[in-house]
Design a protein around this motif. Structure first.
Motif, PDB file in Angstrom:
ATOM      1  N   GLY A   1       2.265  -4.381  13.119  1.00  0.00           N
ATOM      2  CA  GLY A   1       3.050  -4.317  13.690  1.00  0.00           C
ATOM      3  C   GLY A   1       4.446  -4.077  13.662  1.00  0.00           C
ATOM      4  O   GLY A   1       4.386  -6.071  12.709  1.00  0.00           O
ATOM      5  N   SER A   2       6.016  -4.530  12.981  1.00  0.00           N
ATOM      6  CA  SER A   2       6.518  -4.045  13.033  1.00  0.00           C
ATOM      7  C   SER A   2       7.848  -3.767  14.520  1.00  0.00           C
ATOM      8  O   SER A   2       8.111  -3.233  14.386  1.00  0.00           O
ATOM      9  CB  SER A   2       7.551  -4.126  11.632  1.00  0.00           C
ATOM     10  OG  SER A   2       8.600  -5.035  11.494  1.00  0.00           O
TER      11      SER A   2
ATOM     12  N   GLY B   1       0.153  -0.882   0.172  1.00  0.00           N
ATOM     13  CA  GLY B   1       0.984  -0.904   0.599  1.00  0.00           C
ATOM     14  C   GLY B   1       1.381  -0.712   2.009  1.00  0.00           C
ATOM     15  O   GLY B   1       2.512  -0.884   2.849  1.00  0.00           O
ATOM     16  N   CYS B   2       0.534  -0.424   3.177  1.00  0.00           N
ATOM     17  CA  CYS B   2      -0.032  -0.556   4.352  1.00  0.00           C
ATOM     18  C   CYS B   2       0.749  -1.671   5.154  1.00  0.00           C
ATOM     19  O   CYS B   2       2.045  -1.543   6.059  1.00  0.00           O
ATOM     20  CB  CYS B   2      -1.358  -0.339   5.175  1.00  0.00           C
ATOM     21  SG  CYS B   2      -2.062   0.463   3.951  1.00  0.00           S
ATOM     22  N   ASN B   3       0.651  -3.087   4.718  1.00  0.00           N
ATOM     23  CA  ASN B   3       1.130  -3.952   4.756  1.00  0.00           C
ATOM     24  C   ASN B   3       3.438  -4.198   5.041  1.00  0.00           C
ATOM     25  O   ASN B   3       3.286  -4.895   5.565  1.00  0.00           O
ATOM     26  CB  ASN B   3       0.761  -5.636   4.370  1.00  0.00           C
ATOM     27  CG  ASN B   3      -0.219  -5.595   5.128  1.00  0.00           C
ATOM     28  OD1 ASN B   3      -1.309  -5.378   6.064  1.00  0.00           O
ATOM     29  ND2 ASN B   3      -1.516  -5.964   3.963  1.00  0.00           N
ATOM     30  N   ASP B   4       3.625  -3.811   3.948  1.00  0.00           N
ATOM     31  CA  ASP B   4       4.870  -3.559   3.404  1.00  0.00           C
ATOM     32  C   ASP B   4       5.408  -3.186   4.676  1.00  0.00           C
ATOM     33  O   ASP B   4       6.352  -4.047   5.133  1.00  0.00           O
ATOM     34  CB  ASP B   4       4.998  -2.931   2.423  1.00  0.00           C
ATOM     35  CG  ASP B   4       4.434  -2.881   0.690  1.00  0.00           C
ATOM     36  OD1 ASP B   4       3.848  -3.825   0.590  1.00  0.00           O
ATOM     37  OD2 ASP B   4       4.809  -2.538   0.187  1.00  0.00           O
ATOM     38  N   CYS B   5       5.129  -2.293   5.451  1.00  0.00           N
ATOM     39  CA  CYS B   5       5.681  -2.030   6.609  1.00  0.00           C
ATOM     40  C   CYS B   5       4.915  -2.630   7.981  1.00  0.00           C
ATOM     41  O   CYS B   5       6.055  -3.047   8.846  1.00  0.00           O
ATOM     42  CB  CYS B   5       5.563  -0.034   6.693  1.00  0.00           C
ATOM     43  SG  CYS B   5       7.053   0.072   5.239  1.00  0.00           S
ATOM     44  N   HIS B   6       3.651  -2.075   8.240  1.00  0.00           N
ATOM     45  CA  HIS B   6       3.228  -2.505   8.616  1.00  0.00           C
ATOM     46  C   HIS B   6       2.408  -3.648   9.680  1.00  0.00           C
ATOM     47  O   HIS B   6       2.100  -4.636  10.429  1.00  0.00           O
ATOM     48  CB  HIS B   6       1.564  -1.480   9.544  1.00  0.00           C
ATOM     49  CG  HIS B   6       1.880  -0.113   9.232  1.00  0.00           C
ATOM     50  ND1 HIS B   6       1.993   0.427  10.787  1.00  0.00           N
ATOM     51  CD2 HIS B   6       1.896   0.988   8.778  1.00  0.00           C
ATOM     52  CE1 HIS B   6       2.355   1.600  10.714  1.00  0.00           C
ATOM     53  NE2 HIS B   6       2.278   1.341   9.283  1.00  0.00           N
ATOM     54  N   THR B   7       2.970  -4.893   8.639  1.00  0.00           N
ATOM     55  CA  THR B   7       3.289  -6.550   8.958  1.00  0.00           C
ATOM     56  C   THR B   7       4.777  -7.087   8.807  1.00  0.00           C
ATOM     57  O   THR B   7       5.328  -6.713   8.027  1.00  0.00           O
ATOM     58  CB  THR B   7       1.932  -6.967   7.544  1.00  0.00           C
ATOM     59  OG1 THR B   7       1.128  -6.292   7.595  1.00  0.00           O
ATOM     60  CG2 THR B   7       2.110  -8.739   7.865  1.00  0.00           C
TER      61      THR B   7
ATOM     62  N   TYR C   1       9.390   2.091  14.227  1.00  0.00           N
ATOM     63  CA  TYR C   1       9.200   1.067  14.227  1.00  0.00           C
ATOM     64  C   TYR C   1       7.516   1.443  13.469  1.00  0.00           C
ATOM     65  O   TYR C   1       6.649   1.688  14.377  1.00  0.00           O
ATOM     66  CB  TYR C   1       8.902   0.409  15.801  1.00  0.00           C
ATOM     67  CG  TYR C   1      10.411   0.590  16.223  1.00  0.00           C
ATOM     68  CD1 TYR C   1      10.856  -1.104  15.967  1.00  0.00           C
ATOM     69  CD2 TYR C   1      10.279   1.200  17.431  1.00  0.00           C
ATOM     70  CE1 TYR C   1      12.537  -1.072  16.406  1.00  0.00           C
ATOM     71  CE2 TYR C   1      11.803   1.157  17.444  1.00  0.00           C
ATOM     72  CZ  TYR C   1      13.028   0.199  17.328  1.00  0.00           C
ATOM     73  OH  TYR C   1      14.174  -0.403  17.891  1.00  0.00           O
ATOM     74  N   PRO C   2       7.213   0.786  12.401  1.00  0.00           N
ATOM     75  CA  PRO C   2       5.717   0.762  12.160  1.00  0.00           C
ATOM     76  C   PRO C   2       4.700  -0.074  12.966  1.00  0.00           C
ATOM     77  O   PRO C   2       5.094  -0.760  13.620  1.00  0.00           O
ATOM     78  CB  PRO C   2       5.807  -0.450  10.957  1.00  0.00           C
ATOM     79  CG  PRO C   2       7.949  -0.122  10.738  1.00  0.00           C
ATOM     80  CD  PRO C   2       7.933   0.012  11.322  1.00  0.00           C
ATOM     81  N   THR C   3       4.071   1.178  13.656  1.00  0.00           N
ATOM     82  CA  THR C   3       3.025   0.983  14.785  1.00  0.00           C
ATOM     83  C   THR C   3       2.112   0.275  14.622  1.00  0.00           C
ATOM     84  O   THR C   3       1.289  -0.593  13.225  1.00  0.00           O
ATOM     85  CB  THR C   3       1.876   2.373  14.168  1.00  0.00           C
ATOM     86  OG1 THR C   3       3.529   3.098  14.644  1.00  0.00           O
ATOM     87  CG2 THR C   3       1.331   1.755  16.258  1.00  0.00           C
ATOM     88  N   ASN C   4       2.042  -0.654  15.010  1.00  0.00           N
ATOM     89  CA  ASN C   4       0.816  -1.612  15.699  1.00  0.00           C
ATOM     90  C   ASN C   4      -0.829  -1.537  15.174  1.00  0.00           C
ATOM     91  O   ASN C   4      -0.981  -0.305  16.280  1.00  0.00           O
ATOM     92  CB  ASN C   4       0.716  -2.540  16.844  1.00  0.00           C
ATOM     93  CG  ASN C   4      -0.870  -3.746  16.760  1.00  0.00           C
ATOM     94  OD1 ASN C   4      -1.550  -3.578  16.219  1.00  0.00           O
ATOM     95  ND2 ASN C   4      -0.012  -4.717  17.558  1.00  0.00           N
ATOM     96  N   LEU C   5      -1.281  -1.066  13.987  1.00  0.00           N
ATOM     97  CA  LEU C   5      -2.734  -0.484  13.811  1.00  0.00           C
ATOM     98  C   LEU C   5      -3.792  -1.486  14.420  1.00  0.00           C
ATOM     99  O   LEU C   5      -4.817  -1.165  14.797  1.00  0.00           O
ATOM    100  CB  LEU C   5      -2.395  -0.379  12.139  1.00  0.00           C
ATOM    101  CG  LEU C   5      -1.392   0.602  11.866  1.00  0.00           C
ATOM    102  CD1 LEU C   5      -1.695   0.607  10.226  1.00  0.00           C
ATOM    103  CD2 LEU C   5      -1.427   1.817  11.806  1.00  0.00           C
ATOM    104  N   ARG C   6      -3.915  -2.633  14.357  1.00  0.00           N
ATOM    105  CA  ARG C   6      -4.763  -3.307  15.306  1.00  0.00           C
ATOM    106  C   ARG C   6      -5.611  -2.549  16.302  1.00  0.00           C
ATOM    107  O   ARG C   6      -6.594  -3.032  16.882  1.00  0.00           O
ATOM    108  CB  ARG C   6      -4.630  -4.954  15.148  1.00  0.00           C
ATOM    109  CG  ARG C   6      -4.301  -5.384  13.435  1.00  0.00           C
ATOM    110  CD  ARG C   6      -5.333  -6.041  13.084  1.00  0.00           C
ATOM    111  NE  ARG C   6      -6.308  -6.533  13.531  1.00  0.00           N
ATOM    112  CZ  ARG C   6      -5.859  -8.289  13.289  1.00  0.00           C
ATOM    113  NH1 ARG C   6      -4.892  -8.576  12.113  1.00  0.00           N
ATOM    114  NH2 ARG C   6      -6.146  -9.110  13.754  1.00  0.00           N
TER     115      ARG C   6
END
Ligand code: HEC
Length: 161
Positions: A59-60, A35-41, A72-77
C-alpha cells in the motif's frame, strides 16, 4: 490448454490469459506488467521499481487527490488475508469505484489471471500496515498526497461559450 489446471469452468478456459504451470509465478508476472506496484507499492514509480519484493503491494500512505477526493492505494498484502479468493474475483470483476484505481481495466481481466494474482499476493504473506481511509472531496488530508487535478487544460467548447 494443458497448463490451465484446477476446477475452472469451460468458459474461462477460452478467455485470453497467461499460461504457466505455476500460478504464483504467473501472478508475479501479471502484477509486474499490469502496474499494480505503480500505486500499491510505496515509492515504486519514483525508484524505477527498485523496491524489495518483500515490500511489494503493502500500500501507499501517500494519497492521490483529485475531484473524487483523496484515495490511498490499499495494502493488498493484508487485504488477501481478509478476502478469500472468491471475494477477490467478484470484486475485481464487478467493482466500479474511485480513481485512480483502474477498475474499468481490471474488470476485464480473465478469471485465471485474477486468481493467479491472488495466489501470488497470498504467497508473499502479510506485511505492512493498513492505509488511511479515503478523504472526501474538499477536505484536507492529514497525510502527504499527490495532486491529480488537471492543470492548464484547454477550455472545452461549453466553457468558451
Ligand atoms: C493508478 C493507481 C493504481 C493502480 C495501477 C492499481 N491500483 Fe488498486 N487501488 C488504487 C487506489 C488509490 C485504491 C483505493 C481506492 C479507493 O479508496 O476507493 C485501490 C484499490 C484497490 C482494491 C480495493 C481494495 C479495498 O479495500 O476495497 C483492490 C482489490 C486493488 N486496488 C487491486 C489492484 C490490482 C490487483 C492492481 C493491478 C492489476 C491494481 N489495484 C492497480 C490505485 C491503483
Amino acid at each position: 490448454m494443458m497448463s490451465c489446471k484446477g476446477d475452472a469452468k469451460e468458459e474461462i478456459i477460452d478467455a485470453p490469459h497467461v499460461q504457466w504451470d505455476n500460478p504464483v509465478e504467473a501472478g508475479r508476472y501479471l502484477v509486474t506488467i499490469t502496474g499494480c506496484n505503480d500505486c500499491h507499492t510505496n515509492g515504486y514509480l519514483m525508484m524505477e521499481g527498485k523496491v524489495a519484493e518483500e515490500d511489494w503491494l503493502t500500500g501507499s500512505p501517500v494519497g492521490w487527490q483529485g475531484p473524487w477526493g483523496t484515495t490511498y492505494p490499499t495494502n493488498l498484502r493484508l487485504l488477501v488475508e481478509e478476502w478469500n479468493e472468491e471475494i477477490w474475483v467478484e470484486t475485481l470483476r464487478n467493482r466500479k469505484a474511485l480513481p485512480p484505481m483502474p477498475w474499468m481495466n481490471i474488470n476485464k481481466m480473465s478469471e485465471y489471471d485474477m486468481r493467479a494474482i491472488y495466489a501470488y499476493i497470498k504467497s508473499l504473506g502479510p506485511n505492512g500496515e493498513r492505509m488511511p481511509l479515503a478523504v472526501a472531496p474538499g477536505q484536507e488530508p492529514q497525510t502527504p498526497y499527490l495532486s491529480l487535478f488537471p492543470q492548464n487544460m484547454p477550455l472545452t467548447s461549453s466553457e468558451t461559450e
